[in-house]
Design a protein around this motif. Structure first.
Motif, mmCIF file in Angstrom:
data_model
loop_
_atom_site.group_PDB
_atom_site.id
_atom_site.type_symbol
_atom_site.label_atom_id
_atom_site.label_comp_id
_atom_site.label_asym_id
_atom_site.label_seq_id
_atom_site.Cartn_x
_atom_site.Cartn_y
_atom_site.Cartn_z
ATOM 1 N N ILE A 27 1.398 -0.809 0.259
ATOM 2 C CA ILE A 27 0.127 0.201 0.309
ATOM 3 C C ILE A 27 0.607 1.657 0.153
ATOM 4 C CG2 ILE A 27 -0.445 0.290 2.804
ATOM 5 C CD1 ILE A 27 -3.433 0.797 2.343
ATOM 6 N N ASN A 28 1.719 0.893 0.761
ATOM 7 C CA ASN A 28 3.030 2.090 0.071
ATOM 8 C C ASN A 28 3.656 2.477 -0.613
ATOM 9 O OD1 ASN A 28 4.014 -0.113 1.866
ATOM 10 N ND2 ASN A 28 5.303 0.903 2.927
ATOM 11 N N ASP A 29 3.945 1.736 -1.876
ATOM 12 C CA ASP A 29 4.466 1.423 -2.755
ATOM 13 C C ASP A 29 3.310 2.223 -3.833
ATOM 14 O OD1 ASP A 29 6.059 0.736 -1.963
ATOM 15 O OD2 ASP A 29 5.602 -1.045 -2.573
ATOM 16 N N PHE A 32 -1.686 7.421 -4.530
ATOM 17 C CA PHE A 32 -3.696 7.333 -4.089
ATOM 18 C C PHE A 32 -3.567 8.906 -5.484
ATOM 19 C CE2 PHE A 32 -2.700 5.239 -0.622
ATOM 20 C CZ PHE A 32 -3.600 3.751 -0.749
ATOM 21 N N PRO A 54 1.266 10.972 1.304
ATOM 22 C CA PRO A 54 -0.076 9.721 2.418
ATOM 23 C C PRO A 54 0.522 10.506 4.160
ATOM 24 C CG PRO A 54 0.828 8.666 0.655
ATOM 25 C CD PRO A 54 1.254 9.584 0.426
ATOM 26 N N VAL A 57 -0.462 14.021 4.748
ATOM 27 C CA VAL A 57 -1.555 14.023 4.538
ATOM 28 C C VAL A 57 -1.924 13.538 6.234
ATOM 29 C CG1 VAL A 57 -4.003 12.894 4.411
ATOM 30 C CG2 VAL A 57 -2.809 13.933 2.456
ATOM 31 N N ALA A 58 -1.093 12.293 6.872
ATOM 32 C CA ALA A 58 -1.649 11.376 7.714
ATOM 33 C C ALA A 58 -1.250 12.258 9.016
ATOM 34 C CB ALA A 58 -1.439 10.126 7.756
ATOM 35 N N ARG A 101 6.619 6.409 -8.099
ATOM 36 C CA ARG A 101 5.508 4.879 -7.686
ATOM 37 C C ARG A 101 4.272 4.501 -8.014
ATOM 38 N NH1 ARG A 101 3.697 6.903 -0.455
ATOM 39 N NH2 ARG A 101 6.173 7.211 -0.308
ATOM 40 N N HIS A 107 -9.611 5.393 -5.766
ATOM 41 C CA HIS A 107 -9.441 5.992 -4.658
ATOM 42 C C HIS A 107 -10.151 7.550 -5.574
ATOM 43 C CE1 HIS A 107 -9.330 3.280 -1.348
ATOM 44 N NE2 HIS A 107 -8.142 2.732 -1.405
ATOM 45 N N ALA B 352 -6.787 4.447 4.048
ATOM 46 C CA ALA B 352 -5.820 3.733 2.917
ATOM 47 C C ALA B 352 -4.457 5.120 2.881
ATOM 48 C CB ALA B 352 -6.369 3.767 1.437
ATOM 49 N N ALA B 354 -3.960 7.004 5.684
ATOM 50 C CA ALA B 354 -3.093 6.419 6.440
ATOM 51 C C ALA B 354 -1.945 5.182 6.716
ATOM 52 C CB ALA B 354 -4.315 6.967 7.711
ATOM 53 N N ILE B 355 -2.403 4.523 6.218
ATOM 54 C CA ILE B 355 -1.982 2.969 6.659
ATOM 55 C C ILE B 355 -0.938 3.182 5.780
ATOM 56 C CG2 ILE B 355 -1.821 1.132 5.535
ATOM 57 C CD1 ILE B 355 -4.963 0.822 6.718
ATOM 58 N N ALA B 356 -0.939 4.151 3.966
ATOM 59 C CA ALA B 356 -0.272 4.138 3.052
ATOM 60 C C ALA B 356 1.699 4.690 4.130
ATOM 61 C CB ALA B 356 -0.653 4.645 2.026
#
Lengths: 423, 560
Positions: A27-29, A32, A54, A57-58, A101, A107, B352, B354-356
């Motif tokens: 998921i981290n590759d 989005f 990410p 944002v996170a 990436r 999404h 998604a 956030a997990i990333a």
């Protein structure tokens, strides 16, 4: 025999271990995408993507803006990337070349289509989105006046972290405010596949508004936020502008081509007829003076029908609304039944006006966004078969009657208008 | 069939022959193979010598010679197994009081002694096997010169633990008694709760060397005859040198020895055993183990806690959480792996992203991350179980740090993974019975593998495989998913929730169903008009005899 069994077993086991991972992606590759803008320039297609960062944002939305090809934007924690290609897919692929990436579009919240591309036809955009195995049909679609890329690049977003989420929020809100809807790709495909093949797609615009002065910038006294034109307030010489987006009317589509525009009120006119209004505010006049009264529409039922009499077609739009008195500027007692009747007729007239103006605009463009074609198909399938081929012309000369029935039920918690020293 | 195959078969055959030969040789050396049916000799000296030789002049074999009525006699016992007080206080004085004058035949003497011994448990035997095993059971053998008969006196006594609260199965509400290692104590704990002559205890001796007493317990007329027969035949087939714990028996008689799922319930709680026996099940008590097996069971009984019986029925819906937690414990890490590596579109956008963001610092794939954290966690659990208590505290603290902040800070795992692992851990310990929890823990790893290689598809395949296994699984012949997989509407009353006791009129169908015993009297809501009877009578009815049918004879039992 035994050997063969062992071999089969081993083969099965290894087969199990070797399969499956072919589409494994961490998921981290993934990059989005949140929002896409599609444009056309000459024969080249331009795809612009808004890609979420990410970590930013996170991690609480702090930190510098995005790099990429876009301008430095303090608000959004995204990266903008834009590429050209002969097709949208080609542009998208080339876009991937500059991203470390893999772009992941499942999404994506919204898709913007530029005016030029919209005039040439939405077909290729819809085809691209529908064929793409990752794209969802639930993404919202909007058009822009001018280039979509400009809007995507210039927009800074307001409350939400990305433009895509901003649009998601807007779409949710516009549903309850009455000014039309933001359709999903699925909605548009369905509308355009129907016989009348006309759709209405809202317009996204940049609306700049001044930023409140930052605490460090203004040192003299207390900075009044918002009231920059008033006395005593600190005048900010050149207020920094925050470029948020807003919905501004809608584009009329016929046969996937953009053929005309509606303003906000015309859009709402369309929404009344198509039963898309959940709630709305009408500003009416007091019966006695020129002061204003707000009426909140709490319930609205819209219906589009068609009647045939002696071979003559007649379109009928019936709207029944109910509402409450929400606010009044004048000092009259509006609880009297007669006064309410006047207000009701005013409300009906206002709604009918909006509808009529939308109808006029749609007729001019030849786009049957009210779906009279569908109504005819449901009532007279045989007749529809005959008329289908030349329906735009038929629609242009279709007489349309608008019947609005408005009821004002309540006047809120206070009966009489409040005034100082009344008791 | 090629040459290689034939060679392989030949090799296998040779291997099998060798193991069989070894097994046969071994079986001859295992002590006590079959009870010796040889009779005793009338000669006391020969008998004593035989005993001494049999026990190899063991230190704790005591042979006390006495003279009874002019006849030589000998008390033989294993010092370590008997109560010395009983011998000194009861046996010896009784013998000595008999006096010296003789003139009795050997047969008369045996009868005389028998009649004059103040000992409750007394048996007459004349075979060596019975005598030797009697001694090993802690009995005292009284041999008399000239008689082939031996009196075995029950004086067994050994060190035992007091009845304490069970450590593994704790309850909020319910008795705090747990089984001990001592079989008679355990039997008494059950008997005390089931005072009916229909309660049966059937003793088996299993294990050639350990000669462990195993007792199966059930209610006559309630337990299914087929189940009992099957159990007996399975017990009969056990041929091993040692039974140390009920686990040995469980493993040797269960239906599917390769299944990770426990096919018999094991409990430390007498009240649970009694509840099971009352449902028509059979309990297996093993000497030396506080764990009692009950069977047959199904998956859903494994999910019932002892509290469920006592807590009010309305709140028994809490079981639902246990059902959920099984799925969480089995699938959560697998789902996390599948979602983050294959099915990104299944995660809400914000999550998604956030997990990333969290995973950006983690160098390896989610699959490895899950595997690593899972293994670390399992190691911690094992350590926590095995370590002595004072060190255990340190392990918990270090463990909390490892699976907590530190792992995230070090970039070893993402925060989401830590949440997943800890949720899984908590969920896997909600099972009231440890056995099922272990099964789930064991199956978790393969599920992660499946998720890491095939995604959701793999998870589904795994779940399907487990389900297929579960529907074929049987517990002593009865289906493991009983009231659900062969769907039995009447038995749904104790699956998701427990129906109120006043509605539980029938027992589970497969486990006996409606049989001789009365469960509850349906319709306990009989309207009692206020003050229809004089107050004393009413109190009487409420306190003492509310359950007795009315109007039949004098319903009042004299008090005091």
């Amino acid at each position: 025999m035994l050997k063969r069994a062992t071999a089969f077993l081993a083969a099965g086991l290894f087969l199990m271990l070797t399969t499956g991972c072919w589409d494994r992606r961490e998921i981290n590759d993934l990059a989005f995408t949140s929002c896409f803008a599609f444009d056309v320039e000459g024969e080249e297609r331009i795809a612009t993507a808004e890609i979420v960062r990410p970590a930013a944002v996170a991690g609480g939305g702090e930190g510098g803006g995005g790099g990429g090809t876009g301008a430095a934007l303090p608000q959004r924690n995204v990266i903008l990337a834009s590429e050209r290609g002969d097709t949208l897919f080609g542009a998208g692929r080339r876009l991937a070349l500059r991203l470390p990436r893999r772009t992941y579009v499942a999404h994506t919240d919204a898709v913007l289509v530029g005016e030029e591309l919209a005039r040439r036809g939405l077909r290729e955009v819809l085809d691209h989105l529908e064929r793409h195995q990752e794209f969802r049909r639930t993404a919202y679609i909007l058009v822009t006046r001018g280039s979509a890329r400009d809007v995507l690049v210039a927009a800074q977003g307001g409350l939400e972290a990305t433009l895509g989420r901003e649009i998601t929020g807007l779409s949710r809100w516009v549903r309850t405010s009455g000014f039309g809807i933001v359709p999903t790709i699925h909605d548009v495909i369905v509308e355009l596949s129907a016989g009348a093949s006309a759709a209405l797609i809202p317009v996204l615009e940049i609306s700049a508004q001044p930023l409140p002065p930052s605490p460090g910038a203004a040192t003299s006294g207390n900075a009044a936020s918002g009231g920059s034109g008033q006395q005593g307030a600190v005048r900010v010489p050149d207020p920094e502008m925050l470029r948020t987006v807003s919905l501004k009317g809608a584009g009329l589509f016929h046969q996937d081509r953009l053929v005309g525009w509606l303003d906000e009120h015309q859009t709402r006119g369309w929404a009344w007829a198509r039963n898309q209004v959940r709630r709305a505010i009408l500003e009416l006049e007091c019966p006695e003076d020129k002061k204003k009264v707000s009426v909140e529409i709490t319930d609205s039922q819209g219906k589009v029908q068609i009647q045939t009499s002696k071979g003559e077609l007649q379109g009928i739009i019936t709207v029944k609304v109910e509402g409450n008195l929400l606010e009044q500027q004048c000092l009259h007692d509006l609880t009297a039944v007669e006064v309410l009747r006047i207000l009701e007729s005013q409300a009906a007239a206002a709604i009918a006006g909006e509808i009529n103006s939308a109808v006029a605009q749609a007729k001019q463009a030849g786009a049957d966004v009210f779906d009279f074609g569908g109504a005819l198909y449901r009532q007279e399938p045989q007749l529809w078969k005959q008329l289908k081929a030349r329906w735009p012309e038929e629609f242009k000369k279709l007489p349309i009657a608008v019947q609005v029935e408005a009821k004002i039920r309540r006047t809120g918690l206070s009966l009489k208008p409040w005034q100082p020293g009344a008791r | 069939m090629g040459r290689d195959d034939r060679l392989l078969l030949k090799m296998l055959h040779r291997l099998w022959k060798r193991t069989r030969a070894r097994r046969q040789r071994h079986s001859q050396t295992v002590p006590g193979k079959g009870k010796s049916q040889a009779p005793l000799s009338p000669d006391l000296k020969a008998n004593v010598r035989y005993l001494q030789e049999t026990f190899g002049y063991s230190q704790d074999l005591v042979i006390r010679e006495v003279t009874v009525k002019e006849r030589r006699a000998a008390l033989a016992y294993l010092e370590s197994m008997v109560d010395r007080d009983v011998i000194q206080r009861d046996v010896l004085p009784s013998l000595m009081k008999l006096g010296r004058e003789g003139g009795y035949s050997a047969r008369e003497l045996v009868t005389l002694v028998r009649d004059n011994l103040s000992i409750g448990h007394l048996k007459e035997q004349d075979r060596w096997g019975d005598v030797v095993y009697g001694l090993l059971d802690g009995q005292v053998a009284l041999l008399m010169d000239g008689s082939r008969r031996v009196l075995l006196l029950g004086a067994d006594s050994w060190e035992k633990r007091a009845v304490t609260e069970p450590e593994v199965e704790t309850v909020i509400r319910g008795p705090r008694e747990g089984f001990t290692e001592d079989l008679p104590t355990n039997i008494s704990l059950i008997r005390r709760r089931l005072r009916t002559p229909d309660l049966r205890f059937e003793t088996w001796y299993l294990g050639r060397a350990t000669h462990t007493r195993v007792v199966i317990s059930y209610l006559e007329g309630l337990a299914l005859q087929e189940v009992l027969e099957e159990l007996r035949s399975r017990l009969r087939r056990i041929d091993t040198d040692g039974i140390l714990e009920s686990g040995y028996i469980e493993e040797m008689i269960e239906d599917c020895p390769f299944s990770p799922f426990p096919q018999f319930a094991r409990t430390e709680r007498p009240d649970r055993v009694v509840a099971d026996i009352l449902q028509g099940r059979v309990a297996i008590l093993t000497d030396g183990s506080p764990f009692v097996l009950t069977l047959p069971i199904n998956l859903f009984t494994e999910l019932q806690a002892a509290d469920d019986l006592y807590e009010r029925w309305v709140v028994s819906f809490i079981r639902l959480y246990r059902f959920i937690s099984i799925f969480v414990a089995l699938l959560l890490p697998a789902l996390y792996v599948a979602f983050t590596t294959f099915h990104h579109e299944m995660i809400p956008t914000v999550l998604a992203v956030a997990i990333a963001a969290q995973r950006e610092r983690v160098p390896y794939p989610a699959f490895l991350e899950a595997l690593l954290m899972q293994i670390i966690f399992e190691i911690l659990v094992e350590a926590g179980l095995r370590l002595p208590r004072p060190v255990g505290q340190a392990v918990t603290i270090v463990g909390a740090l490892v699976i907590g902040e530190a792992a995230i800070r070090a970039g070893l795992a993402s925060a989401a993974m830590v949440i997943v692992v800890s949720l899984t851990a908590i969920a896997s310990f909600t099972n009231p019975t440890f056995g099922l929890g272990t099964a789930i823990r064991m199956l978790r790893l393969p599920m992660i593998f499946l998720a890491g290689s095939l995604g959701i598809f793999g998870i589904f395949a795994g779940v399907l495989a487990i389900l297929i296994h579960l529907v074929t699984l049987r517990s002593l012949g009865l289906p493991y998913l009983a009231p659900v997989a062969p769907f039995i509407w009447e038995d749904q009353k104790d699956v998701v929730f427990r129906a109120p006791w006043w509605l539980m009129v029938t027992r589970p169908k497969l486990e006996g169903g409606l049989r001789n015993f009365i469960r509850t009297k349906p319709g306990n809501k009989k309207f009692v008009p206020p003050r229809a009877e004089p107050p004393e009578a009413e109190i009487e009815t409420m306190m003492g005899e509310g359950n007795r049918p009315r109007g039949k004879g004098p319903s009042r039992r004299p008090r005091h």
